[in-house]
Write a protein that holds these residues in place. Structure first.
Motif, PDB file in Angstrom:
ATOM      1  N   ARG A 118      -2.341  -7.863   7.897  1.00  0.00           N
ATOM      2  CA  ARG A 118      -2.916  -6.528   7.839  1.00  0.00           C
ATOM      3  C   ARG A 118      -2.688  -5.873   6.477  1.00  0.00           C
ATOM      4  O   ARG A 118      -3.515  -5.123   6.007  1.00  0.00           O
ATOM      5  CB  ARG A 118      -2.300  -5.657   8.932  1.00  0.00           C
ATOM      6  N   LYS A 119      -1.544  -6.149   5.875  1.00  0.00           N
ATOM      7  CA  LYS A 119      -1.216  -5.484   4.622  1.00  0.00           C
ATOM      8  C   LYS A 119      -1.927  -6.087   3.416  1.00  0.00           C
ATOM      9  O   LYS A 119      -1.962  -5.482   2.363  1.00  0.00           O
ATOM     10  CB  LYS A 119       0.298  -5.528   4.395  1.00  0.00           C
ATOM     11  N   GLU A 152      -4.534  -6.698   0.944  1.00  0.00           N
ATOM     12  CA  GLU A 152      -5.716  -5.972   0.495  1.00  0.00           C
ATOM     13  C   GLU A 152      -6.126  -6.472  -0.883  1.00  0.00           C
ATOM     14  O   GLU A 152      -5.265  -6.742  -1.728  1.00  0.00           O
ATOM     15  CB  GLU A 152      -5.442  -4.464   0.421  1.00  0.00           C
ATOM     16  N   THR A 153      -7.405  -6.587  -1.064  1.00  0.00           N
ATOM     17  CA  THR A 153      -7.912  -7.006  -2.360  1.00  0.00           C
ATOM     18  C   THR A 153      -7.861  -5.828  -3.339  1.00  0.00           C
ATOM     19  O   THR A 153      -7.811  -4.664  -2.924  1.00  0.00           O
ATOM     20  CB  THR A 153      -9.358  -7.506  -2.212  1.00  0.00           C
ATOM     21  N   GLN A 194     -10.545  -3.316  -2.585  1.00  0.00           N
ATOM     22  CA  GLN A 194     -10.277  -2.432  -1.455  1.00  0.00           C
ATOM     23  C   GLN A 194      -9.297  -1.331  -1.839  1.00  0.00           C
ATOM     24  O   GLN A 194      -9.445  -0.178  -1.410  1.00  0.00           O
ATOM     25  CB  GLN A 194      -9.726  -3.244  -0.285  1.00  0.00           C
ATOM     26  N   LYS A 195      -8.296  -1.676  -2.638  1.00  0.00           N
ATOM     27  CA  LYS A 195      -7.343  -0.661  -3.075  1.00  0.00           C
ATOM     28  C   LYS A 195      -8.027   0.401  -3.937  1.00  0.00           C
ATOM     29  O   LYS A 195      -7.776   1.602  -3.782  1.00  0.00           O
ATOM     30  CB  LYS A 195      -6.217  -1.315  -3.856  1.00  0.00           C
ATOM     31  N   LYS A 209     -10.072   2.609  -1.715  1.00  0.00           N
ATOM     32  CA  LYS A 209      -9.228   3.537  -0.966  1.00  0.00           C
ATOM     33  C   LYS A 209      -8.771   4.691  -1.853  1.00  0.00           C
ATOM     34  O   LYS A 209      -8.765   5.858  -1.436  1.00  0.00           O
ATOM     35  CB  LYS A 209      -8.028   2.790  -0.390  1.00  0.00           C
TER      36      LYS A 209
END
Length: 515
Positions: A381-382, A384-385, A388-389, A392
């Motif tokens: 779950r943690k 992240e590409t 994506q960061k 966000k």
């Protein structure tokens, strides 16, 4: 006919030579396709097919044509109906006196269903089929003029796919939602929406607060009336506001720039920051707290050496005490082992210990396996590409910027109107947001039931600061308006909801209880 009247109005207001580009259908526009009483929203693109009455066709021929034109589907192609053709479609003048002796049933029609289906398959147009139905009807000539008109209208609805292209408006969108899915707009009728806009005095350059759960219908009505001049602050419960109806209006970007949104969950934070900026006492207290923190930090740095020496001495004493306790425990264990007897009791104790060890080992392995599974799940779950960061972070920055804009608008507490059309309990929302209204400004609350508005009414009376409080119920009856045939329709809606309206004034000072 309704189509004829609309076309007459269109031709009297604008001519093709002087018509603006916005009065014509363009690619990418949202259209309303009206067929009698049914309305359908459609976004026009080239080579995009429309499905209506079990037929699919293209609307490419409508590009560049003015709004209000009438079209008919013939052999999966659309043909524009001329204004003269619509005027020529009149009822027959020869008719009987009345309908007392007419028995209108299936026996009066000579054509069967098979004959009608064969006519459709052979390529006959809808008008030719209707004319053959009129000729083969034994009771048509004995009917009066009004019955003949009703008969033709009924057959046109069944055998013709004729529709009108209209520009989306508040009335059309409200009627469309009301006929298809009234629960999506909280049973809000067009007449109730008109009363809301009037009671809230929505006009150009207004600053309005809006809480709505109607797919953006109330928001679109306000934007249409304000014409891109003014400010609207929309409060919503979702992460992003739902504005499906707003997208159907084809508003330019200048209209959309007047709308700002804020999540209802951030209202508490908004009031805290507004109150902090307004009260100088709060600022002085924060400055005092900062100075106290700085003083304590300086004191800690100055007495750091003495604290370190004291901690070292304490650790030494603790270590010596621990060594003494370990020695005493080892002596006691040796004494206990010397007193134990060798026998059958030792074997049973060893077997019990083995079982306990096995059970504990099983528990440890199961815990480890579950821990590894949890860690793996958490790790997945943690992950992240970088894209994506970045996305966000951009979303967080946009939310923060939107919050700052809304705070700048609302911190002056001079909003012109408050409108609440929500499916949630309105009393807490009303009592919180009414503080941001200027004096002598209206507020309107809509609800499909009366009891929530009664609660708001009582709370406003206890609080003070509001006059002309009224709870009204909207009632509507539709009428058929035709020559010598004007009468109310048989079917009508039961209720259009309730409205609480009022005007803000200066609240009375809080009086101390009498001693």
């Amino acid at each position: 006919m309704r189509f004829v009247d609309d076309l007459c109005l269109l031709k009297s207001t604008c001519s093709p030579a002087k018509m603006e580009s916005t009065d014509c259908v363009k690619e990418g526009d949202n259209l309303i396709l009206k067929k009698e009483n049914s309305l359908k929203l459609f976004k026009l693109w080239k080579k995009r097919r429309v499905f209506m009455d079990k037929k699919d066709f293209l609307l490419d021929a409508a590009l560049g044509q003015p709004y209000g034109t009438v079209w008919e589907v013939r052999n999966n192609d659309v043909v524009q109906i001329d204004h003269s053709v619509l005027q020529a479609e009149q009822v027959d003048s020869a008719s009987g006196g009345d309908n007392r002796n007419i028995v209108d049933d299936s026996s009066t029609q000579k054509l069967s269903r098979e004959d009608i289906s064969s006519l459709k398959e052979s390529g006959h147009s809808g008008e030719s089929i209707i004319e053959q139905l009129v000729e083969n009807s034994a009771s048509f000539k004995d009917k009066n003029v009004y019955s003949q008109a009703k008969y033709r209208k009924k057959k046109r609805e069944k055998h013709l796919t004729r529709f009108q292209i209209l520009r989306p408006s508040t009335r059309l969108l409200c009627d469309m939602y009301w006929n298809r899915a009234p629960s999506k707009i909280i049973q809000l009728r067009a007449d109730t929406l008109a009363q809301i806009l009037t009671a809230a005095n929505i006009q150009s350059t207004s600053k309005v607060m809006l809480v709505e759960s109607t797919q953006g219908l109330v928001l679109g009505a306000m934007m249409e009336r304000m014409a891109g001049q003014g400010t609207i602050v929309q409060f919503h419960s979702e992460d992003k506001p739902v504005r499906l109806a707003v997208d159907a209006y084809n508003f330019p970007q200048s209209y959309q720039d007047t709308v700002h949104s804020l999540v209802l969950g951030n209202v508490g934070r908004l009031f805290k920051e507004i109150n902090c900026t307004e009260s100088p006492k709060a600022q002085e207290s924060t400055e005092v707290e900062k100075s106290q923190v700085q003083i304590t930090e300086k004191m800690d740095t100055e007495s750091g050496d003495t604290k370190q020496t004291l901690q070292q001495g304490a650790t030494c004493t603790e270590q010596s005490a621990d060594l003494q306790e370990e020695r005493k425990a080892s002596d006691d264990m040796q004494k206990d082992e010397s007193k134990t007897e060798v026998g059958s009791s030792t074997e049973s104790a060893q077997s019990a210990k083995v079982k306990d060890q096995e059970e504990s080992a099983m528990e440890i392995t199961s815990r480890e396996e579950s821990g590894t599974e949890k860690k793996q799940g958490k790790g997945k779950r943690k992950i992240e590409t970088p894209e994506q960061k970045e996305a966000k972070l951009e979303r967080q920055q946009q939310r923060q910027e939107a919050f700052v804009k809304v705070k700048e608008i609302l911190q002056q507490k001079n909003m012109d109107a408050l409108v609440i059309v929500s499916r949630f309990q309105p009393s807490p929302i009303l009592m919180a947001l009414i503080e941001l209204l200027a004096l002598s400004r209206p507020f309107v609350v809509y609800c499909s039931n009366k009891e929530p508005l009664m609660e708001c009414y009582l709370k406003l009376r206890e609080r003070g600061g509001a006059i002309s409080l009224r709870i009204t119920e909207t009632w509507l009856r539709n009428y058929q308006v035709l020559p010598k045939r004007t009468h109310p329709l048989v079917t009508m809606s039961g209720t259009g909801g309730y409205l609480l309206t009022g005007i803000t004034v200066e609240a009375p000072p809080a009086t101390s209880p009498a001693t």
